[in-house]
Write an enzyme that holds these catalytic residues in place. Sequence first.
Site, PDB file in Angstrom:
ATOM      1  CB  CYS A   1      -0.955  -0.026   1.195  1.00  0.00           C
ATOM      2  SG  CYS A   1      -0.140  -0.073   2.795  1.00  0.00           S
TER       3      CYS A   1
ATOM      4  CG  HIS B   1      16.483 -16.274  22.642  1.00  0.00           C
ATOM      5  ND1 HIS B   1      16.395 -17.575  22.225  1.00  0.00           N
ATOM      6  CD2 HIS B   1      15.395 -15.632  22.100  1.00  0.00           C
ATOM      7  CE1 HIS B   1      15.327 -17.730  21.465  1.00  0.00           C
ATOM      8  NE2 HIS B   1      14.701 -16.563  21.379  1.00  0.00           N
TER       9      HIS B   1
END
Length: 655
Positions: free
Chosen positions: A29, A576
């Site tokens: 867009c 992590h």
Amino acid sequence: MPGTDYAALAPDLLTRVGGAGNVRALSHCATRLRFALKDESKAATDAIKNTGGVVTVVQSGGQYQVVIGNDVPEVYAELMKLLPDLADDSDDDPASGRNLLDAFIALISGIFSPMLWTLAGTGLFKAFTAMFASFGWLSQTSDTYTVLYAASDAFMNFLPLVLAVTAARHFKANQFTSMAIAGALVYPSVVAMNDGAPHTFFGIPLVVMSYTSSVLPIIVAVWVQSYIERACMRLVPSSFRNFMTPWITVLIMVPLTLLTIGPATTLIADGIASSVQWLFATVPLIGGIVIGGFWQVFVMFGLHWGLVPIMTQEITTNGYSLIYGPIEAAVLAQAAATAAVMLRTRDKRTRELAGPASLSGFLAGVTEPAIYGVNLPRKLPFYFGIVGGAIGGALGALAGGRVGQAGIFPSLIGLPAYLLDTPNVALWLIGVILAVVISFTLTFFFGVRDEDTTGSAGPADDVEGAQTAGGADNQTQSTGPEPATAPDGDEGDGKTAGRPGAPADISVVSPIAGRVIDLQEVPDPVFSSGVMGEGAGIVPADGTVVAPITGDVVVATDTGHAFGIKSDDDVEILVHVGIDTVTMKGDGFTAAVVKGQRVQAGDVLVHVDLERIKAAGYSPITVLLVTNAASYTAVTSTRTGQDVQAGQDALVISR
């Protein structure tokens, strides 16, 4: 973005969304690449957010949206070079796995996105042409006016032909057959039948309507066409299929559309347009506040696409759209808030982004860079933009703010479209000016706190699905290993090792026992590339994970596999546990802390079952990162290739 190498960015993005095989469809867009991915979990969202040339990532409306900015067509063009067979991929239903709202938003977005800029440009062209004629600068009886008006109005007048092409691509129908159907709807002799006299087709009464500039009839017709074509491909012998399929399809679809689909969808569309007109005529204050205040929220979630056909139908039915009226205030309010941030902030990176983003909002009505890059991260500017938009939108609706051309981008350039059609222009302008002044003033004096953002990606931006972990019974801190020893031999707590006469280095301890490896050896390009920060990997020897630094837990995933900690020195640390362990959905992870909790270096964050991770087929390698490493001179691993115990020094951050 200036200086961005789109040819290099495109393959990088394609790799990080999971490769060409993971892309089901791609469109764009005004500012976003809109991926339809087969499996969104394969996309490296955090790495994409931190990629140069990317503003942010939005996952909404069943689409994976990568916000680029005004230069999105260039990136899209480069991506399509890498996806030559994308249009032929018909294996997947674009709406599969989505709820009805997501499917509808994806449908409208896919159909309107490709032609949005042309619709906007020709709409603005028509507004200027009409304005010049109304001011007496151009005679409406002149040949010049006739040519200019035709050039500016043709796209909207023959909109069904344009929608036939984009709808055919979306529904995977033959676009030339779709154009033949649409052409029949706007054919001059068919249009001339809309004269009030009775008409029939083989004795069946025709409800003749005008389909010029219409939206819904052709979209529904092409959808039905796609099923007829598939049936023909199965039933018609191959030697006749190529010409018989379009012949049969047009023969069925044109009468079917004129007899049933067209009248039914037109009545529905006219009813929706009339309802909107009733709302703005009866209670304009409510309509103005809702549209003016929440338009940018709709844009964020892609929900504005659901209003695009309604606004277009308003113009077709009534000659103007009232929904457009409050949007100008909403857009310029966000642009004004961004301008205030630019003028007030001391952060150089924010100023460099806010300037062009604000200009884009004011001149072109494109606000995604302003929202995602400046206002939303700081929260208050975004909220103040909503306040200004709501107040300005309310006045705009009371003034009867409207435009008579579809596709207008609410902006300073688009002002003529509003000035030409709005009954009370003075009140509408007051609303727009108030929206700008209110959002700018509130942001300038109350909305800019440089501590809200450092200009770098913090832990909250670098973890999948960051949410609060655990419950009320997990809020007790656990006793962890002994405090760390700083590199120079002084006892430390994972904070600062003092050095007389020089800025103090910062020590970060290992969150887990095991063998330290170089970050480049981590089997995940998102980590090994360093795009998310600097640090090290650790091959774990046990499953107790502790805090590597003293500070506040700003991220605690609900799966328990990742934690972000911000120290008192503003160091941002990411721990992590494992590679791709987010897909385990917490199986084998027992969190000991929650978001917002204060931890000391060595406090237990989570207990992990390493064997369960391995049995699930994932690597247990734990990553220790400084996510705002760019704010420091260097981040050095002190034990690469060595064994380490949880709580022993692992990284040194040089100021």
